[in-house]
Design an enzyme around this catalytic site. Structure first.
Site: not given
Ligand SMILES: O=C[C@H](O)COP(=O)(O)O
Length: 250
Positions: A9, A11, A95, A97, A167, A173, A213
Site C-alpha cells: 500500500n 499510501k 483502511h 487511515e 491491522e 507505521g 510494520s
Molecule cells: O496498509 C499498510 C499498513 O497501514 C501498514 O503500514 P506500515 O507497514 O507502514 O506499518
C-alpha cells in the site's frame, strides 16, 4: 491450501514518475516469483500508468479506496468501474487511515465491499483495533464487529474469494509489530467469526493478511503462523529491495 498474498500500500507516496521507476524495478525483481500473489496499490493518479508498465508476471494492481456509488455528484470520489477500467484487480477498503481521518464506518465499508464485488474487484477489507482498545481488552469485540458488519449480506462464495487485512492501528507505521503469536491469534479469531457468518468452507478459503510494520526481518515468522496468509505492507513497500525481501519470504 491458501495462496499467500502480499500487498504493498503506497499510501500518499510517489508521483507518477516515481511510481513508474518503482514498478519497473519490481517487475525485474519479482519476475520469478510464482507461489505468492503480489499486489501493488499506488495512488489514483499513478494507477493507469503503472497498469501499462506492469509486465507479464505475478504483479497485480490494486486501488487504495473507492466510492460505492456507480456515478454521480460526489466531488473528489472515484467510482468502482473507474478503478476496474484502469486495470485494478484488487481494492483496499476501510483502511484504518480512512476510518480515522475520513469518517469511514463499518456501514460504508460494507457498501464498498459489495460495490467491489458488483464490479468484479476483489476487496481487501481492513480491520483492527486501536492501542486504547487493545489495552482495554476489547480487541475481539472491536474486530468481531468490524468483520460482521463489513461482511453483511455477502455470499459464502464472495467471502471465500476476498481478503481480510488485520491491522492493529498501533502497529501501523510505528515500527512496533504485533508479535507473530498475537497477530495469529486475532487472525484465527477473524476466521472463526467468518465461519459463524458464512460457514466453515468460506472461513477455510478466505485469505487473512497481517499489516503493521511488516519488514524483511519479521515476515517469515509471521507467514509461518497457521492463520496468517499474507501481509499488507506500507512503508517497506516503497522501496523495491525491501519489498522484494518481503515477497521472497520463503
Ligand atoms: O496498509 C499498510 C499498513 O497501514 C501498514 O503500514 P506500515 O507497514 O507502514 O506499518
Amino acid at each position: 491450501m491458501r495462496k499467500p498474498i502480499i500487498a504493498g500500500n503506497w499510501k500518499m507516496h510517489k508521483t507518477v514518475g516515481e511510481a513508474l521507476a518503482l514498478v519497473r524495478e519490481l517487475c525485474g525483481i519479482t519476475a520469478g516469483v510464482a507461489d505468492v500473489e503480489i499486489v501493488i496499490c499506488p495512488t489514483f493518479t499513478a494507477l493507469y500508468p503503472v497498469h501499462l508498465a506492469i509486465c507479464e508476471g505475478p504483479l497485480r494492481l490494486g486501488a487504495q479506496n473507492m466510492h460505492w456509488e456507480a456515478q454521480g455528484a460526489f466531488t473528489g470520489e472515484i467510482a468502482p468501474a473507474m478503478v476496474k477500467e484502469v486495470g485494478c484487480t484488487y481494492v483496499i477498503i476501510g483502511h484504518s487511515e480512512r476510518r480515522q481521518y475520513f469518517g469511514e464506518t463499518d456501514d460504508t465499508v460494507n457498501k464498498k465491499v459489495k460495490a467491489a464485488f458488483a464490479n468484479e474487484l476483489i476487496p481487501i477489507m481492513c480491520v483492527g483495533e486501536t492501542l486504547e482498545q487493545r489495552e482495554a481488552g476489547i480487541t475481539e469485540g472491536v474486530v468481531g464487529r468490524q468483520v460482521r458488519q463489513g461482511l453483511t449480506g455477502l455470499s459464502a462464495e464472495q467471502v471465500a474469494e476476498m481478503v481480510i487485512a488485520y491491522e492493529p492501528v498501533w502497529a501501523i507505521g510505528t515500527g512496533r509489530t504485533a508479535s507473530a503469536e498475537d497477530a495469529n491469534a486475532v487472525c484465527r479469531f477473524i476466521r472463526q467469526v467468518v465461519a459463524e457468518i458464512t460457514g466453515a468452507e468460506s472461513a477455510e478459503k478466505v485469505r487473512i493478511q497481517y499489516g503493521g510494520s511488516v519488514k524483511g526481518e519479521n515476515i517469515a515468522e509471521l507467514m509461518a503462523k497457521s492463520d496468517i496468509d499474507g501481509a499488507l505492507v506500507g512503508g517497506a513497500s516503497l522501496d523495491a529491495d525491501s519489498f522484494a525481501k518481503i515477497v521472497k519470504f520463503k
